[in-house]
Design an enzyme around this catalytic site. Structure first.
Site, PDB file in Angstrom:
ATOM      1  N   GLY A  62      -6.543  26.342  62.685  1.00 18.87           N
ATOM      2  CA  GLY A  62      -6.877  27.058  63.907  1.00 18.87           C
ATOM      3  C   GLY A  62      -6.326  26.391  65.142  1.00 18.87           C
ATOM      4  CG  ASN A  64      -9.587  27.038  68.519  1.00 17.36           C
ATOM      5  OD1 ASN A  64      -9.148  25.939  68.152  1.00 17.36           O
ATOM      6  ND2 ASN A  64     -10.793  27.442  68.208  1.00 17.36           N
ATOM      7  CD  GLU A  65      -9.383  26.480  75.830  1.00 18.38           C
ATOM      8  OE1 GLU A  65      -9.979  25.486  76.277  1.00 18.38           O
ATOM      9  OE2 GLU A  65      -9.500  27.609  76.321  1.00 18.38           O
ATOM     10  CG  LEU A  66     -12.121  22.269  68.423  1.00 15.70           C
ATOM     11  CD1 LEU A  66     -12.574  21.078  69.252  1.00 15.70           C
ATOM     12  CD2 LEU A  66     -13.300  22.891  67.685  1.00 15.70           C
ATOM     13  CG  ASP A  87      -3.498  30.070  64.567  1.00 14.63           C
ATOM     14  OD1 ASP A  87      -4.478  29.594  65.173  1.00 14.63           O
ATOM     15  OD2 ASP A  87      -3.250  31.302  64.542  1.00 14.63           O
ATOM     16  CG  ASN A 153     -18.623  37.703  64.766  1.00 14.64           C
ATOM     17  OD1 ASN A 153     -18.075  37.236  63.771  1.00 14.64           O
ATOM     18  ND2 ASN A 153     -17.948  37.975  65.881  1.00 14.64           N
ATOM     19  CG  HIS A 236     -24.399  20.043  68.985  1.00  9.19           C
ATOM     20  ND1 HIS A 236     -24.281  19.002  69.870  1.00  9.19           N
ATOM     21  CD2 HIS A 236     -23.615  21.037  69.469  1.00  9.19           C
ATOM     22  CE1 HIS A 236     -23.459  19.341  70.855  1.00  9.19           C
ATOM     23  NE2 HIS A 236     -23.045  20.572  70.633  1.00  9.19           N
TER      24      HIS A 236
END
Length: 379
Positions: A62, A64-66, A87, A153, A236
């Protein structure tokens, strides 16, 4: 005819000379490259041979930003030899690869590869899951990531279920780090569907809460957080619990200086720090969607612990089955020793009713168990 004009025959002759000159230069360049590759380098082994898994290869799922931040920090730390970013969005993947591969020119010994296939996880020592969203629309993916940290979701949960199973088939010897929130739900989902033993599945969990905690203690005392110990356990976010008896400053237990610390009788109101930790995290998630840099930093720290067999203690999300009267699989954060095999030992906590209510932790266990069951029943 003007002295500056040339005939068509002369023009063609000059053009042929130019082409011939370019061809000669190309041949010279090719000869030089061939010499550098084959003459100046002496082959000792066949580089095409498969010599087995790469011990310092980390795969990140992935971009994404992370995922991007995690890859960047691993490159900067220089604890890995190979980072493979995966990705399904080819355009985003190509852009991230171009950017991150440039970063490797500023360090030595780190190679980066990009792939759209999960099969590229094969041979990875560690696999970090940063995104389970399969939406190719970047804007839609960003909108879903904003709400993902607290309310994943059904689609996200289903995707992660499939991802964890597939990854474990390609990399059966890997250690899996889950960077997707909520950590307790996502870690238990991966553990129940992958083919990996539970001690090789973990998430940063309250490593992040504990970092916030130490930072705020440092600000209160005007001392560097590096000189402070102090941890939070449980879940967390709002299901975290500060262990007041774990706080030391320069080797001095704060409990010995303030026996009421963290209680209703505490005149210094240390419990406000606990509320401030949760408030900080809420604000970050509200604006950014997730604690990108905190999670990526914690994940890269775990990677270093594993690859260097550091045997450090961190409050990570792990399976506590068999402890604290838990009879079934349940993932939440307690102190654990992290080594080259994953989670080698759990550090149990002794509660003292004077400053820490054991029932509080029991309630947290029940709350997390309830949340996990509700979320997993969605798929």
């Amino acid at each position: 005819m003007s002295e500056y004009e040339i005939t068509e025959e002369e023009f063609n002759t000059n053009e042929e000379k130019d082409i011939s000159s370019i061809q000669k230069e190309t041949i010279v360049e090719n000869d030089l490259a061939t010499e550098l590759k084959n003459t100046l380098k002496i082959n000792m082994i066949d580089e095409s041979l498969d010599i087995g898994p790469t011990p310092y290869k980390v795969a990140i799922i992935g971009m994404n930003e992370l995922g991007s931040a995690t890859a960047f920090l691993l490159i900067c730390k220089q604890v890995v030899t190979d980072v493979i970013i995966i990705d399904r969005n080819e355009k985003r993947l190509a852009a991230e690869y171009a950017d991150l591969s440039t970063c490797t020119t500023f360090v030595s010994g780190v190679n980066i590869q990009a792939s759209t296939q999960l099969a590229s996880c094969e041979g990875a020592r560690i696999v970090i899951l940063c995104d389970a969203n399969d939406d190719d629309d970047d804007e839609e993916r960003k909108n879903q990531n904003i709400t993902q940290s607290s309310f994943p979701n059904e689609k996200i949960l289903s995707n992660l279920k499939t991802l964890s199973r597939t990854i474990s088939s390609y990399a059966p010897d890997c250690i899996m780090i889950i960077g997707i929130q909520p950590f307790e739900v996502m870690t238990q989902l991966c553990a129940s569907n992958s083919m990996l033993p539970s001690y090789r599945i973990m998430a940063p969990g309250t490593m992040i809460d504990s970092a916030h905690f130490r930072l705020l203690i440092g600000e209160k005392l005007n001392i560097s957080p590096a000189s402070i110990t102090g941890i939070m356990i449980g879940g967390h976010g709002h299901n975290n619990i500060p262990l007041w008896n774990s706080i030391t400053v320069g080797g001095i237990h704060l409990l010995s200086e303030n026996s009421s610390i963290g209680t209703l009788n505490d005149k210094e109101n240390w419990n406000q720090l606990h509320m401030n930790v949760n408030q900080r995290q809420e604000e970050i998630n509200k604006i950014k969607g997730t604690e990108v840099w905190s999670i990526s930093m914690a994940s890269s720290e775990l990677v270093e612990c594993i690859l260097r067999n550091k045997r450090e203690i961190h409050t990570v999300t792990v399976n506590i089955k068999g402890y604290y009267d838990v009879k079934t699989d349940l993932f939440l954060s307690i102190p654990a020793i992290i080594n080259q095999n994953g989670v080698s030992h759990l550090i149990t906590t002794n509660f003292n009713s004077h400053y820490q209510n054991e029932n509080e932790f029991s309630n947290v266990i029940q709350n997390i168990n309830k949340i996990i069951k509700e979320k997993l029943n969605m798929i």
